[in-house]
Design an enzyme around this catalytic site. Structure first.
Site, PDB file in Angstrom:
ATOM      1  N   CYS A  76       0.814  -1.224   0.000  1.00 44.84           N
ATOM      2  CA  CYS A  76       0.000   0.000   0.000  1.00 44.84           C
ATOM      3  C   CYS A  76       0.850   1.278   0.000  1.00 44.84           C
ATOM      4  O   CYS A  76       0.340   2.367  -0.247  1.00 44.84           O
ATOM      5  CB  CYS A  76      -0.953  -0.006   1.184  1.00 44.84           C
ATOM      6  SG  CYS A  76      -2.051  -1.431   1.193  1.00 44.84           S
TER       7      CYS A  76
ATOM      8  N   HIS B 207      -3.236   7.276   1.968  1.00 38.83           N
ATOM      9  CA  HIS B 207      -3.657   5.944   1.519  1.00 38.83           C
ATOM     10  C   HIS B 207      -5.062   5.693   2.057  1.00 38.83           C
ATOM     11  O   HIS B 207      -5.334   5.937   3.233  1.00 38.83           O
ATOM     12  CB  HIS B 207      -2.672   4.900   2.056  1.00 38.83           C
ATOM     13  CG  HIS B 207      -3.139   3.505   1.868  1.00 38.83           C
ATOM     14  ND1 HIS B 207      -3.618   3.050   0.669  1.00 38.83           N
ATOM     15  CD2 HIS B 207      -3.232   2.452   2.732  1.00 38.83           C
ATOM     16  CE1 HIS B 207      -3.971   1.781   0.795  1.00 38.83           C
ATOM     17  NE2 HIS B 207      -3.753   1.402   2.042  1.00 38.83           N
TER      18      HIS B 207
ATOM     19  N   ASN C 295     -10.149  -0.099  -0.186  1.00 41.44           N
ATOM     20  CA  ASN C 295      -8.687   0.012  -0.156  1.00 41.44           C
ATOM     21  C   ASN C 295      -8.145  -0.618  -1.447  1.00 41.44           C
ATOM     22  O   ASN C 295      -8.241  -1.827  -1.634  1.00 41.44           O
ATOM     23  CB  ASN C 295      -8.169  -0.729   1.079  1.00 41.44           C
ATOM     24  CG  ASN C 295      -6.652  -0.683   1.209  1.00 41.44           C
ATOM     25  OD1 ASN C 295      -5.951  -0.306   0.280  1.00 41.44           O
ATOM     26  ND2 ASN C 295      -6.155  -1.075   2.366  1.00 41.44           N
TER      27      ASN C 295
HETATM   28  N1  ACO Z   1     -18.743  -8.150   9.467  1.00 39.38           N
HETATM   29  C1  ACO Z   1     -19.263  -8.334  10.678  1.00 39.38           C
HETATM   30  N2  ACO Z   1     -18.520  -8.625  11.756  1.00 39.38           N
HETATM   31  C2  ACO Z   1     -17.192  -8.735  11.580  1.00 39.38           C
HETATM   32  C3  ACO Z   1     -16.583  -8.565  10.333  1.00 39.38           C
HETATM   33  C4  ACO Z   1     -17.411  -8.251   9.235  1.00 39.38           C
HETATM   34  N3  ACO Z   1     -16.936  -8.045   7.996  1.00 39.38           N
HETATM   35  N4  ACO Z   1     -15.248  -8.720  10.462  1.00 39.38           N
HETATM   36  C5  ACO Z   1     -15.023  -8.986  11.751  1.00 39.38           C
HETATM   37  N5  ACO Z   1     -16.201  -9.011  12.426  1.00 39.38           N
HETATM   38  C6  ACO Z   1     -16.399  -9.250  13.855  1.00 39.38           C
HETATM   39  C7  ACO Z   1     -15.283 -10.043  14.486  1.00 39.38           C
HETATM   40  O1  ACO Z   1     -15.440 -11.410  14.274  1.00 39.38           O
HETATM   41  C8  ACO Z   1     -15.390  -9.641  15.915  1.00 39.38           C
HETATM   42  O2  ACO Z   1     -16.436 -10.386  16.488  1.00 39.38           O
HETATM   43  P1  ACO Z   1     -16.292 -10.954  17.994  1.00 39.38           P
HETATM   44  O3  ACO Z   1     -16.174  -9.730  18.860  1.00 39.38           O
HETATM   45  O4  ACO Z   1     -17.561 -11.707  18.171  1.00 39.38           O
HETATM   46  O5  ACO Z   1     -15.068 -11.808  17.981  1.00 39.38           O
HETATM   47  C9  ACO Z   1     -15.853  -8.196  15.851  1.00 39.38           C
HETATM   48  O6  ACO Z   1     -16.394  -8.008  14.543  1.00 39.38           O
HETATM   49  C10 ACO Z   1     -14.722  -7.209  16.079  1.00 39.38           C
HETATM   50  O7  ACO Z   1     -13.617  -7.606  15.280  1.00 39.38           O
HETATM   51  P2  ACO Z   1     -12.272  -6.802  15.309  1.00 39.38           P
HETATM   52  O8  ACO Z   1     -11.300  -7.457  14.376  1.00 39.38           O
HETATM   53  O9  ACO Z   1     -11.884  -6.567  16.716  1.00 39.38           O
HETATM   54  O10 ACO Z   1     -12.775  -5.437  14.667  1.00 39.38           O
HETATM   55  P3  ACO Z   1     -12.031  -4.071  14.611  1.00 39.38           P
HETATM   56  O11 ACO Z   1     -12.828  -3.047  15.295  1.00 39.38           O
HETATM   57  O12 ACO Z   1     -10.579  -4.192  14.934  1.00 39.38           O
HETATM   58  O13 ACO Z   1     -12.154  -3.752  13.052  1.00 39.38           O
HETATM   59  C11 ACO Z   1     -10.798  -3.737  11.085  1.00 39.38           C
HETATM   60  C12 ACO Z   1     -11.539  -4.587  12.117  1.00 39.38           C
HETATM   61  C13 ACO Z   1     -11.820  -2.897  10.337  1.00 39.38           C
HETATM   62  C14 ACO Z   1     -10.070  -4.654  10.113  1.00 39.38           C
HETATM   63  C15 ACO Z   1      -9.810  -2.819  11.823  1.00 39.38           C
HETATM   64  O14 ACO Z   1      -8.987  -3.578  12.676  1.00 39.38           O
HETATM   65  C16 ACO Z   1      -8.962  -2.046  10.882  1.00 39.38           C
HETATM   66  O15 ACO Z   1      -9.437  -1.186  10.173  1.00 39.38           O
HETATM   67  N6  ACO Z   1      -7.636  -2.296  10.859  1.00 39.38           N
HETATM   68  C17 ACO Z   1      -6.764  -1.638   9.947  1.00 39.38           C
HETATM   69  C18 ACO Z   1      -6.553  -2.556   8.846  1.00 39.38           C
HETATM   70  C19 ACO Z   1      -6.460  -1.901   7.517  1.00 39.38           C
HETATM   71  O16 ACO Z   1      -6.913  -0.832   7.263  1.00 39.38           O
HETATM   72  N7  ACO Z   1      -5.852  -2.668   6.670  1.00 39.38           N
HETATM   73  C20 ACO Z   1      -5.728  -2.284   5.333  1.00 39.38           C
HETATM   74  C21 ACO Z   1      -4.501  -2.881   4.775  1.00 39.38           C
HETATM   75  S1  ACO Z   1      -3.107  -2.206   5.475  1.00 39.38           S
HETATM   76  C22 ACO Z   1      -3.087  -0.770   4.997  1.00 39.38           C
HETATM   77  O17 ACO Z   1      -3.584  -0.483   3.947  1.00 39.38           O
HETATM   78  C23 ACO Z   1      -2.504   0.134   5.894  1.00 39.38           C
END
Ligand code: ACO
Length: 327
Positions: free
Chosen positions: A121, A254, A284
């Site tokens: 990215c 990004h 993304n």
């Molecule tokens: N739909 C519904 N529920 C979901 C989904 C979904 N698509 N995905 C995960 N969940 C659930 C999980 O299973 C979890 O359930 P549980 O509490 O029963 O176990 C709950 O939602 C919370 O999951 P988390 O992983 O803790 O959610 P979080 O608030 O951390 O959000 C996310 C996840 C959006 C991926 C976040 O961590 C994030 O944005 N991270 C940054 C990652 C990123 O942007 N990556 C891009 C690539 S890298 C880059 O470009 C920089």
């Protein structure tokens, strides 16, 4: 090196595949696999409402060449004027040759250096910085810098935590030599110890795929790391250019997650309306996300010539970097 020789963006272009997939579409698709997600969950956590997916027969070069043509048109340049092509991609058409040489061929030109940049990215920021260096040393005069991705190919649609985040697309800029500074400073970083928190751990060996060639991510670890390094590198590039955050007209980050973008802006004390945001419509698109966002902002008259832009990216590796420029 001529201290009066600089590089400047003279044209931008982009391309999104026609197929727009909303969160509701994706939720319906995941339901057929027994997975639950919702528009509400995706919007609240990421800001994403829709993304575009390329047709199965289209590769990154097909998307990238259209973005490149649009950028050339905007710059008033012809493919024959181009003397350097750098393509930032993690989803190349083939193992080799590079997507850059495939795009070169599709543009109907030959002879100039063409190569791919693999920094996930952060790829576009890396590519722009390298093109700037090559222009300033006199190795090139008119570069095409392209970010092009078909991330839909490496998504695991049985993993709801990752497959809802990404999309396909391409963006490009024409970067030309200039006596006026365009790019003011750039800073690039990497730290391989974070390899496992965001990776596609597959490879080709003996005619077989070994490992799983699908995206794996520890979202929370990525989130935490991204907010910290983006703030650090923003300050570093501003200091290198002798500017302050108050000089930034637009942050073009990004487009991974609206919360990461807002967090970065807040730390720089930039009002949210100074952040270019396209993640809601593009998802993304990895290395394509910054030039896609930039082109959309330029074409709708949001970002204007003469304004100061901070471009910054972070991605797998981990890699991160920033470019400060006057448009
Ligand atoms: N739909 C519904 N529920 C979901 C989904 C979904 N698509 N995905 C995960 N969940 C659930 C999980 O299973 C979890 O359930 P549980 O509490 O029963 O176990 C709950 O939602 C919370 O999951 P988390 O992983 O803790 O959610 P979080 O608030 O951390 O959000 C996310 C996840 C959006 C991926 C976040 O961590 C994030 O944005 N991270 C940054 C990652 C990123 O942007 N990556 C891009 C690539 S890298 C880059 O470009 C920089």
């Amino acid at each position: 090196m001529d201290p009066q020789r600089f590089s400047r963006i003279t044209g931008t272009g982009s391309y999104l595949p026609a197929r727009r997939v909303t969160n509701a579409d994706l939720a319906a698709e995941l339901a057929t696999r027994g997975l639950e997600t919702s528009d509400e969950w995706i919007v609240e956590r990421t800001g994403i409402r829709a993304r575009h997916f390329a047709a199965p027969e289209k590769g990154s070069s097909d998307l990238g060449v259209i973005a490149a043509r649009h950028a050339l048109e905007a710059a008033g340049r012809l493919p024959e004027d181009v003397d350097l092509i750098i393509v930032a991609t993690s989803t190349p058409d083939m193992v080799f040759p590079s997507t850059a040489t495939i795009i070169q061929r599709k543009l109907g030109i030959a002879g100039c250096p063409a190569f791919d940049m693999q920094a996930v990215c952060s790829g576009f920021v890396y590519a722009l910085s390298v093109a700037d260096s090559m222009i300033r040393t006199g190795a090139a005069n008119c570069a095409l810098v392209i970010g092009a991705e078909v991330f839909s190919r490496i998504l695991d649609f049985n993993d709801r935590t990752t497959c809802v985040l990404f999309g396909d697309g391409a963006g490009a800029v024409v970067l030309e030599s200039s006596t006026e500074p365009g790019i003011l400073a750039s800073k690039l970083h990497a730290d391989g110890k974070y390899r496992d928190i965001l990776c596609v751990p597959g490879t080709v060996s003996g005619g077989q795929i070994s490992g799983v060639p699908l995206l794996k991510m520890d979202g929370q670890a990525v989130f935490k790391l991204a907010v910290g390094v983006l703030d650090e590198v923003a300050r570093e590039v501003l200091e290198a250019a002798g500017r302050s955050a108050a000089d930034i007209d637009w942050l073009v980050p990004h487009q991974a997650n609206i919360r990461i973008m807002q967090g970065t802006a807040r730390k720089l004390r930039l009002p949210p309306e100074r952040v270019v945001v396209t993640v809601h419509e593009h998802g993304n698109t990895s290395a394509a996300s910054i030039p896609l966002a930039l082109d959309h902002a330029v074409r709708k008259g949001q970002v204007k010539k003469g304004e100061t832009l901070l471009l910054e990216g972070v991605g797998g590796g981990f890699t991160w970097g920033a470019v400060l420029l006057d448009l």
